[in-house]
Structures are given as C-alpha cells and as structure tokens.
Design an enzyme around this catalytic site. Structure first.
Site, short mmCIF file in Angstrom:
data_model
loop_
_atom_site.label_atom_id
_atom_site.label_comp_id
_atom_site.label_asym_id
_atom_site.label_seq_id
_atom_site.Cartn_x
_atom_site.Cartn_y
_atom_site.Cartn_z
N ASN A 85 4.44 31.21 18.41
CA ASN A 85 5.74 31.11 17.74
C ASN A 85 6.48 32.45 17.93
OD1 ASN A 85 7.80 30.19 15.88
ND2 ASN A 85 6.24 28.84 15.01
N THR A 86 7.58 32.63 17.22
CA THR A 86 8.37 33.87 17.32
C THR A 86 7.65 35.02 16.61
OG1 THR A 86 9.55 33.24 15.31
CG2 THR A 86 10.57 32.62 17.39
N SER A 94 5.80 29.74 11.53
CA SER A 94 7.21 30.14 11.50
C SER A 94 7.38 31.22 10.44
CB SER A 94 8.10 28.95 11.16
OG SER A 94 8.22 28.14 12.30
N ASP A 120 15.19 20.47 19.57
CA ASP A 120 15.64 19.15 19.13
C ASP A 120 14.86 18.81 17.86
OD1 ASP A 120 16.66 16.63 18.86
OD2 ASP A 120 15.91 15.85 20.77
N LYS A 121 15.23 19.48 16.78
CA LYS A 121 14.45 19.40 15.55
C LYS A 121 14.39 17.97 15.01
CE LYS A 121 15.40 24.09 13.82
NZ LYS A 121 14.15 24.67 13.35
N GLY A 155 14.97 28.45 9.07
CA GLY A 155 14.30 27.99 7.84
C GLY A 155 14.12 26.48 7.77
N PHE A 156 13.75 25.88 8.91
CA PHE A 156 13.40 24.44 8.96
C PHE A 156 14.52 23.53 8.45
CE2 PHE A 156 8.53 25.31 8.40
CZ PHE A 156 8.47 25.76 9.70
N ASN A 200 10.08 31.99 8.80
CA ASN A 200 11.25 31.84 7.94
C ASN A 200 11.06 30.95 6.73
OD1 ASN A 200 12.82 33.49 9.73
ND2 ASN A 200 12.84 31.74 11.14
N THR A 201 9.83 30.51 6.50
CA THR A 201 9.51 29.78 5.26
C THR A 201 8.52 30.64 4.50
OG1 THR A 201 9.92 27.59 6.19
CG2 THR A 201 8.44 27.67 4.32
N ASN A 221 16.05 34.23 15.09
CA ASN A 221 16.52 33.14 14.23
C ASN A 221 15.82 33.17 12.89
OD1 ASN A 221 14.83 30.50 13.60
ND2 ASN A 221 14.06 31.34 15.54
N ARG A 222 16.57 32.73 11.89
CA ARG A 222 15.99 32.51 10.56
C ARG A 222 16.54 31.19 10.00
NH1 ARG A 222 19.10 37.42 9.46
NH2 ARG A 222 21.13 36.92 8.56
N LYS A 229 -0.12 25.43 15.93
CA LYS A 229 0.79 26.42 16.53
C LYS A 229 0.69 27.74 15.76
CE LYS A 229 5.48 27.24 18.15
NZ LYS A 229 6.76 26.63 18.50
N ASN A 249 2.48 23.37 12.34
CA ASN A 249 3.12 24.68 12.46
C ASN A 249 2.77 25.51 11.22
OD1 ASN A 249 4.80 26.86 12.75
ND2 ASN A 249 6.71 25.71 12.62
N GLY A 269 11.91 23.09 17.81
CA GLY A 269 13.07 23.78 17.25
C GLY A 269 14.34 23.49 18.02
C1 FMN Z 1 16.50 28.97 17.33
C2 FMN Z 1 15.01 28.71 17.34
C3 FMN Z 1 14.48 27.74 16.49
C4 FMN Z 1 13.11 27.49 16.50
N1 FMN Z 1 12.60 26.53 15.65
C5 FMN Z 1 11.26 26.27 15.66
C6 FMN Z 1 10.72 25.26 14.83
O1 FMN Z 1 11.42 24.56 14.10
N2 FMN Z 1 9.37 25.08 14.85
C7 FMN Z 1 8.54 25.81 15.66
O2 FMN Z 1 7.32 25.58 15.67
N3 FMN Z 1 9.04 26.76 16.49
C8 FMN Z 1 10.37 27.00 16.50
N4 FMN Z 1 10.88 27.97 17.33
C9 FMN Z 1 9.94 28.75 18.17
C10 FMN Z 1 9.87 28.22 19.60
O3 FMN Z 1 9.37 26.89 19.62
C11 FMN Z 1 8.96 29.13 20.46
O4 FMN Z 1 7.62 29.06 19.95
C12 FMN Z 1 9.41 30.59 20.47
O5 FMN Z 1 10.81 30.69 20.46
C13 FMN Z 1 8.87 31.36 21.69
O6 FMN Z 1 9.31 30.78 22.90
P1 FMN Z 1 10.60 31.29 23.74
O7 FMN Z 1 10.44 32.77 23.95
O8 FMN Z 1 10.58 30.47 25.00
O9 FMN Z 1 11.79 30.99 22.89
C14 FMN Z 1 12.25 28.23 17.35
C15 FMN Z 1 12.80 29.19 18.20
C16 FMN Z 1 14.18 29.44 18.21
C17 FMN Z 1 14.72 30.48 19.14
#
Ligand code: FMN
Length: 336
Positions: A252-253, A185, A70-71, A119-120, A187-188, A116-117, A223, A182, A68
């Site tokens: 994930n979140t 997430s 460096d998408k 949404g890929f 948001n999808t 965050n939302r 994940k 994944n 997320g």
């Molecule tokens: C802004 C943002 C974008 C994210 N985008 C993705 C994503 O595209 N794919 C994914 O698997 N996780 C995504 N994550 C989740 C993170 O990879 C991580 O699993 C999660 O934030 C928990 O770790 P942290 O507390 O260190 O942030 C995103 C998190 C944030 C904050």
C-alpha cells in the site's frame, strides 16, 4: 501504436488533466472512458494475452489495476478493454461513507508521486454487490478476474473490525474472483493495527472460516503496508501460512514522506516513484521467507520498474500512480 498512445496521453491528455484538481481529473477521466462508444473504440487496443494461472484463478496477463482507482466498480468493461489482466475494486466498506473532506489527493509532478487521504470514500458493500450482480448477469460479464478489496468502516470501533469485514465479505464473496483484505491504508484511524499478530489472526480466522462455508471458497489475499519492520513481516507471513491465505499484496502507500521532503507537506499515504524501492524491498523480503504468491505494487512506471518487481519475486503486478502519469500506453510498454 504504443509509442503513439503514450505520447498522445503525455502530450495532450495529461496536461489538461493535470491543470485540474487531482480528484476532479480522476472523475472526469473515468466519465470520459464510460461514454457510449468509447468502449468499442478501445477494444483490441490492449496488449496480446499472456495467460497465467495463480491460486486457482486464470489471469489474462500479469498486470492489474490497483485498488482505489475504481473504488465502486463502475468502469469494469473499460479496464478490460484497455488490456488489464485483472482489476481490484474497492476498498469497499460495510457502510457507504463519504471519506475525508476535500482536497484529499495531492500531485507532486517532479518526483512523480501522489499523496492521498481519501479515507475509503465508497458506495458501501450492498450497493457495490448489487452493481456487480447486475454486471455478472449481463450479456457481457467481465472476462478478466475481479478482485474485491475490503476495509473497515470508519465508524466501526477497531475491536469490532472482524465483524465489519465479515459483513462485506458475506455480500461480496460470491461476486469476487479473489478477496483482498486491506489492513494497510493509512487514512482510516487504527486500520494498520490490524497487521499486529492477535488482531490479524482474529481477522484471518473469521474470514477464512466463513469462506469455507461457501459452496465455492475464494482465494483470500492480504494487502500490507510498506512501513513494517522485518519482525512484523515475519509474523504476518506466519499468520498467512497458518490460515492458508492465497497471497500477499505488497504494498500500500507509505507514511514515510522523506523521499519527497520538504515538498510533502500534506498528510496521507505517498505513492508513485518514491515508493518504488521500498515496495520492491518488501517483495524481496517476503519472497525470501515464503513461497506464497506475491502481487507487487508500488512505483511501477515503465518496463524496468515492472521487471524489478518480477525479479524481486512478484508473480503479478498492479499499477495506480504510474497509470495516472503514463496513461494507457503503460500497459504495452510493460507487457510488450
Ligand atoms: C488516490 C489513491 C487511492 C487509493 N485507494 C486505495 C484503496 O482504496 N485501497 C487500497 O488498498 N489501496 C489504495 N491505494 C493504494 C494503491 O492501490 C497502491 O497500493 C499504492 O498507490 C502503490 O502503488 P502505486 O505507486 O502504483 O500507486 C490508493 C492509492 C491512491 C494513489
């Protein structure tokens, strides 16, 4: 050096970035790191190598950049120069997509969290494959493992999810050191239902049987969300073992915003310090029920929270929100 860089980031860079909308700050920081000359300045900046081998991949050290950040895989040499042991790019979807309307990242500085939302939002599998092909064929190909995180395109119905992942997998498998599926997430719409047994089995069967057809099969990781019941986690473990999945990325979140209520008025996935305890509990549960390798992620902000994930049973770690709050000094703080 470490003290200096983390102070420099927290006292000078972060206040500037935190005055901006979070997504604007993110893009600005990425662009600044990519200006010509920045790379040369960063080299030798990171911690000493602490190599380890896991699921057949050789990692420079156990701390990676989480998916997320460096998408689109546009700054890989930067992460390497900053000292990360590996990077997971993505989430990549089969088709390019813009993601949800802005604003879609929200900062909660008191509890050191983000919601965050997005949404890929990403360039899509074809463009990203081309970018990676160019980098891999260049004079300076990446020397740290690159994981590629795959998700479902928003427009694809959930019943056709496996085919959607398969499209991206075929393009990106040869370019990845590992592939992360994944299914977590928030948001999808419907994505998390792929963690349910029948859907997960179909996805894992589709991807692992395709993987076996490649001349060099790659490790496939899954994940997962932090919001699963123990029963659901046990079913996920058994599916992963049945299909010889290489490891589990936890987590994930979270959709549970109670840790920062009543502040958390935005929809989306919560990350950062309030997620730390829950994601560590998931790592501990997984470790108690499987020998599969675990990548621990969620609320890692310092050496103590990193140690906590290792002690719970993780072999590798990833950071996202901790890196936003602490900056490049976090690597040396954790890795010494
Ligand atoms: C802004 C943002 C974008 C994210 N985008 C993705 C994503 O595209 N794919 C994914 O698997 N996780 C995504 N994550 C989740 C993170 O990879 C991580 O699993 C999660 O934030 C928990 O770790 P942290 O507390 O260190 O942030 C995103 C998190 C944030 C904050």
């Amino acid at each position: 050096m470490n003290r200096l860089t983390s102070r420099w980031y927290e006292h000078f860079v972060r206040p500037l970035l935190f005055r901006m909308d979070p997504e604007t700050a993110h893009h600005l920081a990425l662009r600044a790191l990519r200006v010509p000359g920045a790379l040369a300045g960063l080299r030798g900046f990171g911690p000493a190598a602490q190599p380890l081998m896991l699921f057949g991949v050789s990692f420079r050290n156990p701390l990676g950049l989480a998916a997320g950040f460096d998408k689109n895989g546009v700054a890989l040499p930067v992460w390497e120069a900053l000292g990360f042991g590996f990077v997971e790019i993505g989430t990549v979807t089969a088709r390019p997509q813009p993601g949800n309307p802005r604003p879609r990242i929200f900062r909660y500085s008191g509890p050191e969290a983000l919601i965050n939302r997005l949404g890929f939002n990403n360039d899509g599998a074809e463009v990203i494959a081309q970018r990676l092909r160019r980098l891999r064929g260049s004079a300076r190909p990446p020397s740290i493992p690159i994981g590629i995180n795959l998700g479902k395109s928003r427009l694809t119905p959930i019943e056709e999810a496996a085919a959607d992942y398969l499209y991206s997998f075929r393009l990106l498998q040869p370019l990845a050191d590992y592939i992360a599926l994944n299914v977590s997430s928030p948001n999808t719409p419907g994505l998390r239902s792929l963690q349910e047994h029948a859907a997960l089995v179909e996805l894992l069967r589709t991807i692992t049987s395709e993987n076996a057809l490649f001349p060099a099969p790659k490790p496939i990781l899954l994940k997962i969300a932090p919001d699963l019941s123990e029963m659901e986690m046990k079913e996920i473990i058994s599916a992963c073992e049945e299909f010889a999945i290489a490891g589990i990325i936890a987590t994930n979140t979270t959709l549970d915003h109670s840790a920062i209520a009543p502040d958390a008025d935005e929809q989306g996935g919560l990350s950062g310090s309030p997620l730390r305890g829950r994601s560590t509990a998931v790592v501990s549960f997984l470790r108690a029920h499987t020998r599969l390798p675990i990548i621990g992620v969620g609320g890692i902000f310092d050496a103590a929270s990193a140690r906590e994930k290792f002690e719970a049973g993780a072999q590798l770690l990833q950071v996202y929100t901790g890196y936003v709050y602490r900056g490049p000094g976090l690597l040396r703080e954790i890795l010494g």
